[in-house]
Design a protein around this motif. Structure first.
Motif, PDB file in Angstrom:
ATOM      1  N   THR A 101       0.803  -1.227   0.000  1.00  0.00           N
ATOM      2  CA  THR A 101       0.000   0.000   0.000  1.00  0.00           C
ATOM      3  C   THR A 101       0.839   1.282   0.000  1.00  0.00           C
ATOM      4  OG1 THR A 101      -0.159  -0.144   2.409  1.00  0.00           O
ATOM      5  CG2 THR A 101      -1.940  -1.136   1.138  1.00  0.00           C
ATOM      6  N   GLU A 102       2.057   1.196  -0.481  1.00  0.00           N
ATOM      7  CA  GLU A 102       2.966   2.339  -0.416  1.00  0.00           C
ATOM      8  C   GLU A 102       2.455   3.554  -1.188  1.00  0.00           C
ATOM      9  OE1 GLU A 102       7.718   3.354  -1.131  1.00  0.00           O
ATOM     10  OE2 GLU A 102       6.942   1.350  -1.536  1.00  0.00           O
ATOM     11  N   LYS A 103       1.645   3.335  -2.232  1.00  0.00           N
ATOM     12  CA  LYS A 103       1.169   4.445  -3.060  1.00  0.00           C
ATOM     13  C   LYS A 103      -0.229   4.928  -2.674  1.00  0.00           C
ATOM     14  CE  LYS A 103       3.967   3.203  -7.093  1.00  0.00           C
ATOM     15  NZ  LYS A 103       3.972   2.875  -8.547  1.00  0.00           N
ATOM     16  N   VAL A 104      -0.834   4.278  -1.699  1.00  0.00           N
ATOM     17  CA  VAL A 104      -2.207   4.629  -1.320  1.00  0.00           C
ATOM     18  C   VAL A 104      -2.249   5.979  -0.614  1.00  0.00           C
ATOM     19  CG1 VAL A 104      -4.232   3.967   0.021  1.00  0.00           C
ATOM     20  CG2 VAL A 104      -2.907   2.216  -1.165  1.00  0.00           C
ATOM     21  N   ASN A 105      -3.186   6.815  -1.045  1.00  0.00           N
ATOM     22  CA  ASN A 105      -3.376   8.142  -0.456  1.00  0.00           C
ATOM     23  C   ASN A 105      -4.535   8.171   0.537  1.00  0.00           C
ATOM     24  OD1 ASN A 105      -5.234  10.841  -0.993  1.00  0.00           O
ATOM     25  ND2 ASN A 105      -3.080  11.320  -0.631  1.00  0.00           N
ATOM     26  N   GLY A 106      -5.569   7.349   0.266  1.00  0.00           N
ATOM     27  CA  GLY A 106      -6.768   7.416   1.094  1.00  0.00           C
ATOM     28  C   GLY A 106      -7.279   6.075   1.562  1.00  0.00           C
ATOM     29  N   MET A 107      -7.532   5.973   2.880  1.00  0.00           N
ATOM     30  CA  MET A 107      -8.124   4.772   3.476  1.00  0.00           C
ATOM     31  C   MET A 107      -9.351   5.137   4.304  1.00  0.00           C
ATOM     32  SD  MET A 107      -4.774   2.537   4.614  1.00  0.00           S
ATOM     33  CE  MET A 107      -3.688   1.812   3.375  1.00  0.00           C
ATOM     34  N   LEU A 108      -9.980   6.223   3.963  1.00  0.00           N
ATOM     35  CA  LEU A 108     -11.182   6.679   4.655  1.00  0.00           C
ATOM     36  C   LEU A 108     -12.238   5.574   4.695  1.00  0.00           C
ATOM     37  CD1 LEU A 108     -13.281   8.827   5.677  1.00  0.00           C
ATOM     38  CD2 LEU A 108     -13.618   9.433   3.280  1.00  0.00           C
ATOM     39  N   GLY A 109     -12.725   5.233   5.884  1.00  0.00           N
ATOM     40  CA  GLY A 109     -13.821   4.280   6.036  1.00  0.00           C
ATOM     41  C   GLY A 109     -13.540   2.901   5.485  1.00  0.00           C
ATOM     42  N   MET A 110     -12.296   2.536   5.374  1.00  0.00           N
ATOM     43  CA  MET A 110     -11.917   1.292   4.682  1.00  0.00           C
ATOM     44  C   MET A 110     -12.606   0.057   5.248  1.00  0.00           C
ATOM     45  SD  MET A 110      -8.042   0.031   3.846  1.00  0.00           S
ATOM     46  CE  MET A 110      -7.701  -1.417   2.833  1.00  0.00           C
ATOM     47  N   PHE A 111     -12.705  -0.027   6.601  1.00  0.00           N
ATOM     48  CA  PHE A 111     -13.341  -1.183   7.252  1.00  0.00           C
ATOM     49  C   PHE A 111     -14.578  -0.780   8.054  1.00  0.00           C
ATOM     50  CE2 PHE A 111      -8.676  -1.683   7.200  1.00  0.00           C
ATOM     51  CZ  PHE A 111      -8.558  -2.786   6.383  1.00  0.00           C
ATOM     52  N   SER A 112     -15.070   0.408   7.859  1.00  0.00           N
ATOM     53  CA  SER A 112     -16.168   0.893   8.703  1.00  0.00           C
ATOM     54  C   SER A 112     -17.431   0.043   8.543  1.00  0.00           C
ATOM     55  CB  SER A 112     -16.481   2.357   8.370  1.00  0.00           C
ATOM     56  OG  SER A 112     -16.901   2.503   7.037  1.00  0.00           O
ATOM     57  N   ASP A 113     -18.128  -0.135   9.655  1.00  0.00           N
ATOM     58  CA  ASP A 113     -19.379  -0.898   9.710  1.00  0.00           C
ATOM     59  C   ASP A 113     -19.204  -2.373   9.351  1.00  0.00           C
ATOM     60  OD1 ASP A 113     -20.920   1.393  10.434  1.00  0.00           O
ATOM     61  OD2 ASP A 113     -20.899   2.029   8.350  1.00  0.00           O
ATOM     62  N   CYS A 114     -18.011  -2.910   9.560  1.00  0.00           N
ATOM     63  CA  CYS A 114     -17.788  -4.359   9.431  1.00  0.00           C
ATOM     64  C   CYS A 114     -18.038  -4.967  10.811  1.00  0.00           C
ATOM     65  CB  CYS A 114     -16.358  -4.648   8.951  1.00  0.00           C
ATOM     66  SG  CYS A 114     -16.049  -4.196   7.240  1.00  0.00           S
ATOM     67  N   TYR A 115     -19.300  -5.140  11.133  1.00  0.00           N
ATOM     68  CA  TYR A 115     -19.724  -5.458  12.494  1.00  0.00           C
ATOM     69  C   TYR A 115     -19.231  -6.813  12.997  1.00  0.00           C
ATOM     70  CZ  TYR A 115     -23.066  -1.740  11.338  1.00  0.00           C
ATOM     71  OH  TYR A 115     -23.639  -0.563  10.923  1.00  0.00           O
ATOM     72  N   SER A 116     -19.005  -7.767  12.094  1.00  0.00           N
ATOM     73  CA  SER A 116     -18.610  -9.121  12.506  1.00  0.00           C
ATOM     74  C   SER A 116     -17.107  -9.343  12.462  1.00  0.00           C
ATOM     75  CB  SER A 116     -19.288 -10.166  11.606  1.00  0.00           C
ATOM     76  OG  SER A 116     -20.688 -10.061  11.668  1.00  0.00           O
ATOM     77  N   LEU A 117     -16.374  -8.349  12.021  1.00  0.00           N
ATOM     78  CA  LEU A 117     -14.933  -8.496  11.827  1.00  0.00           C
ATOM     79  C   LEU A 117     -14.218  -8.666  13.171  1.00  0.00           C
ATOM     80  CD1 LEU A 117     -12.958  -8.480   9.407  1.00  0.00           C
ATOM     81  CD2 LEU A 117     -12.657  -6.025   9.787  1.00  0.00           C
ATOM     82  N   THR A 118     -13.562  -9.827  13.332  1.00  0.00           N
ATOM     83  CA  THR A 118     -12.839 -10.091  14.570  1.00  0.00           C
ATOM     84  C   THR A 118     -11.332 -10.011  14.387  1.00  0.00           C
ATOM     85  OG1 THR A 118     -12.837 -12.486  14.144  1.00  0.00           O
ATOM     86  CG2 THR A 118     -14.657 -11.600  15.465  1.00  0.00           C
ATOM     87  N   SER A 119     -10.867 -10.117  13.139  1.00  0.00           N
ATOM     88  CA  SER A 119      -9.427 -10.141  12.900  1.00  0.00           C
ATOM     89  C   SER A 119      -9.077  -9.540  11.543  1.00  0.00           C
ATOM     90  CB  SER A 119      -8.905 -11.586  12.975  1.00  0.00           C
ATOM     91  OG  SER A 119      -7.546 -11.663  12.614  1.00  0.00           O
ATOM     92  N   ILE A 120      -8.073  -8.664  11.543  1.00  0.00           N
ATOM     93  CA  ILE A 120      -7.498  -8.134  10.301  1.00  0.00           C
ATOM     94  C   ILE A 120      -5.994  -8.387  10.367  1.00  0.00           C
ATOM     95  CG2 ILE A 120      -7.260  -6.181   8.738  1.00  0.00           C
ATOM     96  CD1 ILE A 120      -9.460  -4.768  10.315  1.00  0.00           C
ATOM     97  N   LYS A 121      -5.477  -9.088   9.369  1.00  0.00           N
ATOM     98  CA  LYS A 121      -4.048  -9.367   9.335  1.00  0.00           C
ATOM     99  C   LYS A 121      -3.367  -8.457   8.326  1.00  0.00           C
ATOM    100  CE  LYS A 121      -0.625 -13.046   8.772  1.00  0.00           C
ATOM    101  NZ  LYS A 121      -0.417 -14.484   8.423  1.00  0.00           N
ATOM    102  N   PHE A 122      -2.515  -7.556   8.855  1.00  0.00           N
ATOM    103  CA  PHE A 122      -1.737  -6.666   8.006  1.00  0.00           C
ATOM    104  C   PHE A 122      -0.318  -7.216   7.889  1.00  0.00           C
ATOM    105  CE2 PHE A 122      -4.795  -3.781  10.141  1.00  0.00           C
ATOM    106  CZ  PHE A 122      -5.476  -3.324   9.016  1.00  0.00           C
ATOM    107  N   GLY A 123       0.218  -7.262   6.671  1.00  0.00           N
ATOM    108  CA  GLY A 123       1.583  -7.708   6.467  1.00  0.00           C
ATOM    109  C   GLY A 123       2.569  -6.557   6.568  1.00  0.00           C
ATOM    110  N   GLU A 124       3.844  -6.883   6.441  1.00  0.00           N
ATOM    111  CA  GLU A 124       4.879  -5.858   6.582  1.00  0.00           C
ATOM    112  C   GLU A 124       4.882  -4.860   5.427  1.00  0.00           C
ATOM    113  OE1 GLU A 124       8.562  -8.476   4.669  1.00  0.00           O
ATOM    114  OE2 GLU A 124       8.447  -8.182   6.838  1.00  0.00           O
ATOM    115  N   LYS A 125       4.218  -5.205   4.310  1.00  0.00           N
ATOM    116  CA  LYS A 125       4.160  -4.298   3.165  1.00  0.00           C
ATOM    117  C   LYS A 125       2.904  -3.426   3.174  1.00  0.00           C
ATOM    118  CE  LYS A 125       7.085  -7.029   0.089  1.00  0.00           C
ATOM    119  NZ  LYS A 125       7.226  -7.713  -1.231  1.00  0.00           N
ATOM    120  N   PHE A 126       2.134  -3.542   4.258  1.00  0.00           N
ATOM    121  CA  PHE A 126       0.995  -2.640   4.407  1.00  0.00           C
ATOM    122  C   PHE A 126       1.559  -1.303   4.891  1.00  0.00           C
ATOM    123  CE2 PHE A 126      -3.013  -0.855   5.690  1.00  0.00           C
ATOM    124  CZ  PHE A 126      -3.951  -1.474   4.885  1.00  0.00           C
ATOM    125  N   ASN A 127       2.114  -0.563   3.940  1.00  0.00           N
ATOM    126  CA  ASN A 127       2.848   0.668   4.218  1.00  0.00           C
ATOM    127  C   ASN A 127       1.923   1.860   4.009  1.00  0.00           C
ATOM    128  OD1 ASN A 127       4.595   2.864   4.227  1.00  0.00           O
ATOM    129  ND2 ASN A 127       6.221   1.792   3.142  1.00  0.00           N
TER     130      ASN A 127
END
Length: 206
Positions: A101-127
């Motif tokens: 995600t090195e070039k990403v400018n916007g993550m507004l509301g990316m996971f919003s209202d994910c009511y059942s989400l218990t786990s998000i796995k981010f890797g080392e390149k989630f920059n």
């Protein structure tokens, strides 16, 4: 190639096989699968996304989606992830370990209202070094208990309003050593209603 809003609003669609899609020249996938309210599973693991720049709202409002295969999913040129998974209400686990995600400018509301989400796995390149917008990123993720954001670099982020608001099951957040707030302008209600959060290390907030 423009795949923008390709299946947007196909509310009766219950099955979708896109394993053989040729996406090599795709540039825009904004809203591609948005609003497929009856779809329960989707496999995009064979997509070649190396040229894609826009993924905003790509899986937005897939309310019954429970299984999303993102293995081998390329995001190395993506600039926009606004509301990418917003209102995916029944997804419990998201594995984003291969996201770049090195070039990403916007993550507004990316996971919003994910009511059942218990786990998000981010890797080392989630920059997140170039991200400016993180407002409401985890807003209303009411089932999340832990968040490891140690890969995040927030030096250029200006907007963090309601970033973790209403994460009322969250007990711990690892913000990491690069969670900086040097350019932060808006942070209202950032941790609002995080009832179970026991400690936050804000020593890098500067």
């Amino acid at each position: 190639t423009n795949f923008r809003n390709m299946f947007n609003g196909c509310q009766s669609l219950m099955y979708l096989d896109v394993k053989n899609f040729d996406t090599y020249n795709a540039i825009n996938m904004e809203g591609m699968f948005r609003g497929l309210v009856l779809l329960t599973s989707l496999d995009v693991s064979r997509f070649n996304n190396t040229k894609v720049k826009y993924m905003g709202s790509m899986f937005r409002r897939n309310k019954n989606l429970k299984a999303l295969n993102l293995s081998n999913f390329k995001t190395n040129n993506v600039e926009d992830m606004f509301y990418m998974f917003e209102h995916c209400e029944n997804i419990a686990i998201l594995d984003l370990s291969n996201f770049e995600t090195e070039k990403v400018n916007g993550m507004l509301g990316m996971f919003s209202d994910c009511y059942s989400l218990t786990s998000i796995k981010f890797g080392e390149k989630f920059n997140t070094v170039n991200v400016k917008y993180m407002d409401e990123m985890f807003f209303n993720c009411t089932a999340l208990q832990k968040l490891d954001l140690s890969s995040f670099n927030t030096y250029h982020v200006e907007f963090m309003e309601r970033m973790f608001a209403n994460c009322n099951s969250l007990t711990s957040i690892n913000l990491g050593s690069n969670f900086r707030t040097s350019n932060l302008r808006y942070a209202s209600s950032m941790f609002r209603n995080c009832f179970k959060l026991k400690s936050i290390d804000l020593s890098k907030f500067a």
